[in-house]
Design an enzyme around this catalytic site. Structure first.
Site, PDB file in Angstrom:
ATOM      1  N   TYR A   1       1.172  -9.404 -11.553  1.00  0.00           N
ATOM      2  CA  TYR A   1       0.343 -10.598 -11.703  1.00  0.00           C
ATOM      3  C   TYR A   1       0.235 -11.072 -13.155  1.00  0.00           C
ATOM      4  O   TYR A   1       0.665 -12.156 -13.491  1.00  0.00           O
ATOM      5  CB  TYR A   1      -1.075 -10.336 -11.161  1.00  0.00           C
ATOM      6  CG  TYR A   1      -1.090  -9.875  -9.730  1.00  0.00           C
ATOM      7  CD1 TYR A   1      -0.913 -10.782  -8.697  1.00  0.00           C
ATOM      8  CD2 TYR A   1      -1.269  -8.539  -9.402  1.00  0.00           C
ATOM      9  CE1 TYR A   1      -0.916 -10.374  -7.381  1.00  0.00           C
ATOM     10  CE2 TYR A   1      -1.268  -8.121  -8.091  1.00  0.00           C
ATOM     11  CZ  TYR A   1      -1.089  -9.043  -7.074  1.00  0.00           C
ATOM     12  OH  TYR A   1      -1.082  -8.629  -5.781  1.00  0.00           O
TER      13      TYR A   1
ATOM     14  N   PRO B   1      -2.500 -17.036  -2.347  1.00  0.00           N
ATOM     15  CA  PRO B   1      -2.389 -17.446  -0.941  1.00  0.00           C
ATOM     16  C   PRO B   1      -3.427 -18.513  -0.600  1.00  0.00           C
ATOM     17  O   PRO B   1      -4.442 -18.673  -1.281  1.00  0.00           O
ATOM     18  CB  PRO B   1      -2.699 -16.160  -0.161  1.00  0.00           C
ATOM     19  CG  PRO B   1      -2.687 -15.062  -1.176  1.00  0.00           C
ATOM     20  CD  PRO B   1      -3.046 -15.694  -2.479  1.00  0.00           C
TER      21      PRO B   1
ATOM     22  N   HIS C   1      -4.784 -13.930  -6.824  1.00  0.00           N
ATOM     23  CA  HIS C   1      -4.444 -12.665  -6.184  1.00  0.00           C
ATOM     24  C   HIS C   1      -4.651 -11.413  -7.031  1.00  0.00           C
ATOM     25  O   HIS C   1      -4.658 -10.301  -6.513  1.00  0.00           O
ATOM     26  CB  HIS C   1      -2.977 -12.745  -5.761  1.00  0.00           C
ATOM     27  CG  HIS C   1      -2.677 -11.975  -4.531  1.00  0.00           C
ATOM     28  ND1 HIS C   1      -3.282 -10.779  -4.232  1.00  0.00           N
ATOM     29  CD2 HIS C   1      -1.841 -12.237  -3.508  1.00  0.00           C
ATOM     30  CE1 HIS C   1      -2.809 -10.338  -3.088  1.00  0.00           C
ATOM     31  NE2 HIS C   1      -1.940 -11.201  -2.624  1.00  0.00           N
TER      32      HIS C   1
ATOM     33  N   SER D   1       3.946  -1.296  18.989  1.00  0.00           N
ATOM     34  CA  SER D   1       3.062  -1.805  17.933  1.00  0.00           C
ATOM     35  C   SER D   1       3.275  -3.319  17.800  1.00  0.00           C
ATOM     36  O   SER D   1       4.409  -3.763  17.587  1.00  0.00           O
ATOM     37  CB  SER D   1       3.415  -1.123  16.606  1.00  0.00           C
ATOM     38  OG  SER D   1       3.230  -2.017  15.527  1.00  0.00           O
TER      39      SER D   1
ATOM     40  N   SER E   1      -1.085  -1.068   3.090  1.00  0.00           N
ATOM     41  CA  SER E   1      -2.232  -0.742   2.241  1.00  0.00           C
ATOM     42  C   SER E   1      -2.155   0.681   1.691  1.00  0.00           C
ATOM     43  O   SER E   1      -1.798   1.617   2.408  1.00  0.00           O
ATOM     44  CB  SER E   1      -3.505  -0.874   3.066  1.00  0.00           C
ATOM     45  OG  SER E   1      -4.600  -0.406   2.320  1.00  0.00           O
TER      46      SER E   1
ATOM     47  N   SER F   1       3.794 -10.794   5.621  1.00  0.00           N
ATOM     48  CA  SER F   1       2.519 -10.115   5.567  1.00  0.00           C
ATOM     49  C   SER F   1       1.701 -10.407   6.816  1.00  0.00           C
ATOM     50  O   SER F   1       1.514 -11.576   7.171  1.00  0.00           O
ATOM     51  CB  SER F   1       1.748 -10.599   4.337  1.00  0.00           C
ATOM     52  OG  SER F   1       0.500  -9.975   4.293  1.00  0.00           O
TER      53      SER F   1
END
Length: 622
Positions: free
Chosen positions: A101, A114, A337, A422, A450, A551
């Site tokens: 970033y 986003p 972000h 899934s 995550s 994502s």
């Protein structure tokens, strides 16, 4: 690395919230491990197999053998990384924040920030817009009360508590531009935490104090009255859009920023925006479009504001949280972000939407409230020139980004679950199939996972393209017609298993490839005079060029998140699987002839339908 990009979250297991004090758990969270060197290197080579030729693979294996030589460079870097892990709370998080970033010089709008589109609100008039905004502000302040009192429920994944640190970074924080590297400041941790938000209307910024003198938050009624005052004192629409400066390339904005804050009044106005708890953007209505195009336009509005003629100047893109409410009922938000991933934002959105359903206009004893302060800016000819440049740059970016929202209504996550698959892995395979059908080849695919099982954990990348996924996509449209449906279904199952059981599971447990390779590279940059050959290899560049940047951002609210592509010739794809439908947002750059967001969306819809038909046909014959 012009286009290097960060990521959002997916979670393969449901995240459960349990009401207990988060700080107790925060201290007991494990530290992010450094995976074994051999393990990462062999998994890295396996991830390259579907993407590069046999000849390239031979060359890369030779470089890897050299890198892994006993007592060689790989072992030295690994030892240094393990030393760093012992000395720090999280060996990755500072590097990640910087590399992904703060060092990036690309604009934050569209490249890293986003947008989130909320369901359309049926607002009759501008009073409706004000009422909605007042309720939304009250909902965010209700969420803030949990942050302030440390009563936010702890989240669990697979029975393990998750790091809650990011939730404490999204309010009262802001990115500050620098000439070579930006910083993020969190004003909530100071002696006097901020008690105001900023509201922007017709490019004019206001400070709105949201607490009474006794510390109680303003009621919805009080907020409504204050918003009316703001609206009525910002009716001129010919003001200089100072906020559009924040949309520029970071170096350009860094210079303009230093120039802007030389003036004392400007500096105070900028500080008031930076310190505010969050920003509310009251947008002017956009040109009317067909129902079919509506969500595409709103998604674009959340990402960039629609250009300098519309609402791109009605923003402060460095602010972590900006809620956007259009006069025409369009609403959503954009977030910077650097401080956090998607989950805290989505949790906040769910909380606010839930609060707004319960919250009725409570009659308040109307203590007269002071007029919200309008922030003044002194515009010199030089600042005016900077604003014009930012407008031109923003309009070029707006025209270059194609945004398509696909509301897939044929089925949702219940269908793959009914076949014991899934939903996330199923959708990833549909993306693989859609891309293969469009290009007759597979590509490097990035999906975020995550790392919040670990203290200060951010994200890991799952490489969704595997040898098994390629076998499945080839078999689905096999021209020889020799492949039976049962075989195709078995290959789909195998592809899902290869992605879900291995890369996905490894990633959330801190055993992924991507961040370990980044860590070794960062240590090499700090310690060595030149980068090891394995990082200069063409295969390394190919494998890191993620044409599909994906994502899953799951939310209880029927919303969709959208993000720009990671590379100039790629796609940005976000999805929110609900029980009986799936919301997708697909972005691509118009300047690239090879990409087309509309076509990929069509291929995606067809792939999802064909995969359903396949599984239904196979179950009938069993």
């Amino acid at each position: 690395h012009l286009f290097k990009r960060p990521c959002r979250l997916l979670s393969p297991l449901p995240v459960v919230q349990i009401s207990e004090r988060p700080l107790v758990h925060q201290e007991s969270l494990p530290k992010l491990p450094v995976p074994p060197l051999q393990q990462t290197c062999s998994r890295y080579l396996a991830s390259l197999e579907p993407l590069i030729s046999a000849e390239e693979m031979t060359h890369t294996r030779e470089l890897m053998d050299e890198f892994l030589r006993p007592g060689g460079i790989g072992e030295r870097l690994q030892k240094s990384l393990e030393r760093r892990a012992r000395k720090t709370e999280n060996w990755l998080s500072d590097w990640w924040m910087q590399w992904s970033y703060l060092d990036s010089r690309m604009p934050v709008a569209m490249y890293t920030s986003p947008g989130v589109v909320l369901p359309k609100m049926h607002l009759q008039d501008r009073q409706g817009q004000m009422r909605f905004a007042a309720k939304l502000i009250a909902g965010v302040l209700d969420f803030k009360s949990m942050i302030d009192s440390h009563t936010l429920p702890v989240e669990y994944l697979g029975g393990k508590p998750l790091c809650m640190d990011q939730y404490y970074q999204v309010l009262s924080s802001c990115r500050i531009p620098g000439p070579k590297r930006d910083t993020v400041v969190n004003y909530a941790v100071g002696k006097t935490p901020p008690t105001h938000i900023t509201v922007v209307h017709n490019f004019q910024f206001f400070v709105l104090d949201v607490y009474n003198s006794d510390g109680s938050p303003l009621t919805v009624d009080q907020l409504y009255v204050q918003l009316e005052k703001i609206w009525n004192s910002s009716l001129q629409s010919n003001k200089e859009p100072v906020g559009i400066l924040t949309s520029n390339h970071r170096n350009t904005w860094g210079k303009a920023y230093n120039n802007l804050i030389k003036d004392k009044t400007n500096k105070e106005s900028v500080r008031a925006i930076q310190k505010s708890i969050f920003t509310v953007c009251l947008d002017a209505p956009k040109p009317r479009v067909s129902d079919e195009m509506y969500f595409n336009k709103v998604a674009a509005q959340m990402l960039h504001g629609g250009g300098s003629r519309w609402n791109s100047g009605n923003r402060w893109f460095d602010k972590t949280l900006q809620f956007i409410i259009g006069e025409d009922g369009s609403c959503g938000l954009t977030y910077e972000h650097a401080p956090a991933e998607g989950p805290p934002i989505v949790f906040l959105v769910d909380h606010v939407v839930d609060y707004m359903k319960r919250s009725e206009m409570v009659r308040t004893p109307m203590i007269p409230l002071a007029m919200p302060q309008k922030l003044r800016f002194n515009i010199t000819p030089e600042i005016k020139k900077d604003i014009e440049k930012a407008k031109q740059n923003m309009n070029i970016m707006v025209n270059d980004l194609d945004v398509r929202v696909l509301n897939f209504t044929h089925y949702g996550r219940k269908f793959p679950r009914s076949h014991k698959m899934s939903p996330d892995a199923f959708i990833q395979m549909a993306l693989q199939l859609a891309y293969y059908r469009m290009y007759q080849t597979c590509c490097p695919t990035y999906e975020s996972a995550s790392l919040r099982m670990f203290k200060l954990g951010r994200t890991e990348a799952i490489r969704s393209t595997t040898t098994e996924s390629l076998q499945f996509t080839k078999a689905m449209d096999d021209p020889s017609k020799h492949v039976q449906n049962s075989e195709k279904a078995a290959l789909l199952e195998e592809a899902i298993k290869s992605r879900f059981l291995f890369p996905c599971d490894q990633a959330i447990h801190g055993q992924g490839i991507e961040r370990h390779m980044l860590g070794l590279r960062m240590i090499a940059i700090e310690d060595l005079t030149s980068l090891p050959d394995i990082f200069m290899d063409t295969s390394f560049a190919v494998a890191s060029h993620f044409n599909l940047y994906t994502s899953q951002v799951g939310s209880k609210t029927d919303c969709v998140m959208c993000l720009g592509p990671m590379v100039p010739d790629g796609y940005g794809i976000c999805y929110n699987p609900m029980d009986d439908h799936i919301n997708f947002a697909v972005t691509a750059f118009n300047s690239c002839e090879e990409t087309n967001a509309t076509r990929l969306s069509q291929f995606l819809e067809d792939s999802l339908l064909d995969m359903k038909t396949l599984l239904e046909q196979v179950s009938k014959t069993q």
